[in-house]
Scaffold this motif. Structure first.
Motif, PDB file in Angstrom:
ATOM      1  N   MET A 112       2.697 -14.243  -9.156  1.00 50.72           N
ATOM      2  CA  MET A 112       3.216 -13.227  -8.693  1.00 50.72           C
ATOM      3  C   MET A 112       2.750 -11.758  -9.079  1.00 50.72           C
ATOM      4  SD  MET A 112       6.628 -12.978  -7.907  1.00 50.72           S
ATOM      5  CE  MET A 112       8.113 -12.774  -8.106  1.00 50.72           C
ATOM      6  N   ILE A 113       1.888 -11.653  -9.807  1.00 51.73           N
ATOM      7  CA  ILE A 113       1.255 -10.176  -9.857  1.00 51.73           C
ATOM      8  C   ILE A 113       0.335 -10.146  -8.715  1.00 51.73           C
ATOM      9  CG2 ILE A 113      -0.569  -9.184 -11.432  1.00 51.73           C
ATOM     10  CD1 ILE A 113       0.666 -10.749 -13.779  1.00 51.73           C
ATOM     11  N   ARG A 114      -0.371 -11.398  -8.227  1.00 49.45           N
ATOM     12  CA  ARG A 114      -1.237 -11.060  -7.158  1.00 49.45           C
ATOM     13  C   ARG A 114      -0.063 -10.639  -5.931  1.00 49.45           C
ATOM     14  NH1 ARG A 114      -3.731 -15.705  -9.275  1.00 49.45           N
ATOM     15  NH2 ARG A 114      -2.531 -16.781  -8.141  1.00 49.45           N
ATOM     16  N   PHE A 115       0.846 -11.489  -5.704  1.00 48.28           N
ATOM     17  CA  PHE A 115       1.903 -11.089  -4.731  1.00 48.28           C
ATOM     18  C   PHE A 115       2.315  -9.678  -4.715  1.00 48.28           C
ATOM     19  CE2 PHE A 115       6.479 -10.709  -3.677  1.00 48.28           C
ATOM     20  CZ  PHE A 115       6.257 -11.092  -2.372  1.00 48.28           C
ATOM     21  N   GLY A 116       2.614  -8.988  -6.152  1.00 49.13           N
ATOM     22  CA  GLY A 116       2.872  -7.591  -6.372  1.00 49.13           C
ATOM     23  C   GLY A 116       1.744  -6.831  -5.619  1.00 49.13           C
ATOM     24  N   ALA A 117       0.406  -7.180  -6.018  1.00 55.65           N
ATOM     25  CA  ALA A 117      -0.519  -6.403  -5.412  1.00 55.65           C
ATOM     26  C   ALA A 117      -0.396  -6.544  -3.963  1.00 55.65           C
ATOM     27  CB  ALA A 117      -1.882  -6.784  -5.803  1.00 55.65           C
ATOM     28  N   LEU A 118      -0.314  -7.566  -3.168  1.00 56.63           N
ATOM     29  CA  LEU A 118      -0.362  -7.767  -1.899  1.00 56.63           C
ATOM     30  C   LEU A 118       0.877  -7.154  -1.396  1.00 56.63           C
ATOM     31  CD1 LEU A 118      -1.471  -9.293   0.645  1.00 56.63           C
ATOM     32  CD2 LEU A 118      -0.069 -11.230   0.217  1.00 56.63           C
ATOM     33  N   ASN A 119       1.971  -7.101  -1.787  1.00 52.18           N
ATOM     34  CA  ASN A 119       2.942  -6.286  -1.504  1.00 52.18           C
ATOM     35  C   ASN A 119       3.033  -4.868  -1.402  1.00 52.18           C
ATOM     36  OD1 ASN A 119       5.718  -6.395  -0.459  1.00 52.18           O
ATOM     37  ND2 ASN A 119       6.504  -5.998  -2.603  1.00 52.18           N
ATOM     38  N   LEU A 120       2.256  -4.296  -2.408  1.00 51.10           N
ATOM     39  CA  LEU A 120       2.146  -2.832  -2.325  1.00 51.10           C
ATOM     40  C   LEU A 120       0.918  -2.349  -1.421  1.00 51.10           C
ATOM     41  CD1 LEU A 120       2.639  -0.091  -3.831  1.00 51.10           C
ATOM     42  CD2 LEU A 120       0.838  -0.858  -5.414  1.00 51.10           C
ATOM     43  N   THR A 121       0.025  -3.226  -1.311  1.00 55.04           N
ATOM     44  CA  THR A 121      -1.241  -2.979  -0.131  1.00 55.04           C
ATOM     45  C   THR A 121      -0.531  -3.003   1.222  1.00 55.04           C
ATOM     46  OG1 THR A 121      -2.820  -3.878  -1.756  1.00 55.04           O
ATOM     47  CG2 THR A 121      -3.307  -4.067   0.773  1.00 55.04           C
ATOM     48  N   ALA A 122       0.375  -4.015   1.409  1.00 54.05           N
ATOM     49  CA  ALA A 122       0.931  -4.214   2.824  1.00 54.05           C
ATOM     50  C   ALA A 122       1.794  -2.864   2.962  1.00 54.05           C
ATOM     51  CB  ALA A 122       2.019  -5.453   2.919  1.00 54.05           C
ATOM     52  N   LEU A 123       2.520  -2.219   2.035  1.00 50.65           N
ATOM     53  CA  LEU A 123       3.281  -1.259   2.186  1.00 50.65           C
ATOM     54  C   LEU A 123       2.439  -0.075   2.470  1.00 50.65           C
ATOM     55  CD1 LEU A 123       6.010   0.359   2.000  1.00 50.65           C
ATOM     56  CD2 LEU A 123       5.368   0.709  -0.344  1.00 50.65           C
ATOM     57  N   ILE A 124       1.356   0.322   1.793  1.00 52.10           N
ATOM     58  CA  ILE A 124       0.486   1.103   1.983  1.00 52.10           C
ATOM     59  C   ILE A 124      -0.153   1.282   3.455  1.00 52.10           C
ATOM     60  CG2 ILE A 124      -1.570   2.276   1.542  1.00 52.10           C
ATOM     61  CD1 ILE A 124      -0.820   1.507  -1.477  1.00 52.10           C
ATOM     62  N   VAL A 125      -0.753   0.054   3.910  1.00 49.26           N
ATOM     63  CA  VAL A 125      -1.018  -0.215   5.099  1.00 49.26           C
ATOM     64  C   VAL A 125       0.025   0.210   6.183  1.00 49.26           C
ATOM     65  CG1 VAL A 125      -2.246  -1.899   6.837  1.00 49.26           C
ATOM     66  CG2 VAL A 125      -2.923  -1.798   4.340  1.00 49.26           C
ATOM     67  N   VAL A 126       0.959  -0.430   6.331  1.00 43.83           N
ATOM     68  CA  VAL A 126       2.095  -0.121   7.101  1.00 43.83           C
ATOM     69  C   VAL A 126       2.487   1.483   7.241  1.00 43.83           C
ATOM     70  CG1 VAL A 126       4.462  -0.601   7.667  1.00 43.83           C
ATOM     71  CG2 VAL A 126       3.052  -2.307   6.907  1.00 43.83           C
ATOM     72  N   ALA A 127       2.516   2.078   5.786  1.00 45.89           N
ATOM     73  CA  ALA A 127       2.743   3.641   5.883  1.00 45.89           C
ATOM     74  C   ALA A 127       1.879   4.296   6.607  1.00 45.89           C
ATOM     75  CB  ALA A 127       3.001   3.840   4.440  1.00 45.89           C
ATOM     76  N   VAL A 128       0.396   4.154   6.284  1.00 49.44           N
ATOM     77  CA  VAL A 128      -0.545   4.843   7.143  1.00 49.44           C
ATOM     78  C   VAL A 128      -0.984   4.496   8.671  1.00 49.44           C
ATOM     79  CG1 VAL A 128      -3.068   4.937   7.184  1.00 49.44           C
ATOM     80  CG2 VAL A 128      -2.179   4.938   4.979  1.00 49.44           C
ATOM     81  N   PHE A 129      -0.644   3.400   8.892  1.00 47.30           N
ATOM     82  CA  PHE A 129      -1.012   2.970  10.460  1.00 47.30           C
ATOM     83  C   PHE A 129       0.279   3.183  11.358  1.00 47.30           C
ATOM     84  CE2 PHE A 129      -4.728   0.986   8.371  1.00 47.30           C
ATOM     85  CZ  PHE A 129      -5.553   1.832   8.802  1.00 47.30           C
ATOM     86  N   ARG A 130       1.505   2.832  10.687  1.00 41.92           N
ATOM     87  CA  ARG A 130       2.826   2.779  11.567  1.00 41.92           C
ATOM     88  C   ARG A 130       3.873   3.468  10.901  1.00 41.92           C
ATOM     89  NH1 ARG A 130       1.665   1.262  16.749  1.00 41.92           N
ATOM     90  NH2 ARG A 130       0.128  -0.270  16.757  1.00 41.92           N
TER      91      ARG A 130
END
Length: 80
Positions: A27-45
């Motif tokens: 779940m901690i890894r999922f949270g890190a992946l979730n936050l990373t996905a948000l940042i990537v989406v925010a930066v590129f789209r």
């Protein structure tokens, strides 16, 4: 515009950080992946952030559902 940024910041905090306090390592890894996905989406789209983030949240919700379902099944099997 400042109010929108405030709400966005609060939203990110309440949706991305709870997995980091879980006792489940995945779940901690999922949270890190979730936050990373948000940042990537925010930066590129940035224009599509809301719709892409909602789609990601739907997928996350399904994954969390299956986690609890699997945990309950394991607990039920252990009790028998």
């Amino acid at each position: 515009a400042v109010t929108n940024h405030w709400f966005a910041a609060v939203y990110v905090i309440v949706t991305c950080f709870p997995p980091f306090v879980s006792s489940y390592p995945w779940m901690i890894r999922f949270g890190a992946l979730n936050l990373t996905a948000l940042i990537v989406v925010a930066v590129f789209r940035a224009i599509y952030l809301t719709s892409l983030w909602c789609a990601a949240a739907a997928v996350a919700s399904v994954l969390i559902y299956f986690h609890f379902r699997r945990t309950a099944a394991c607990r039920d099997a252990a009790e028998k």
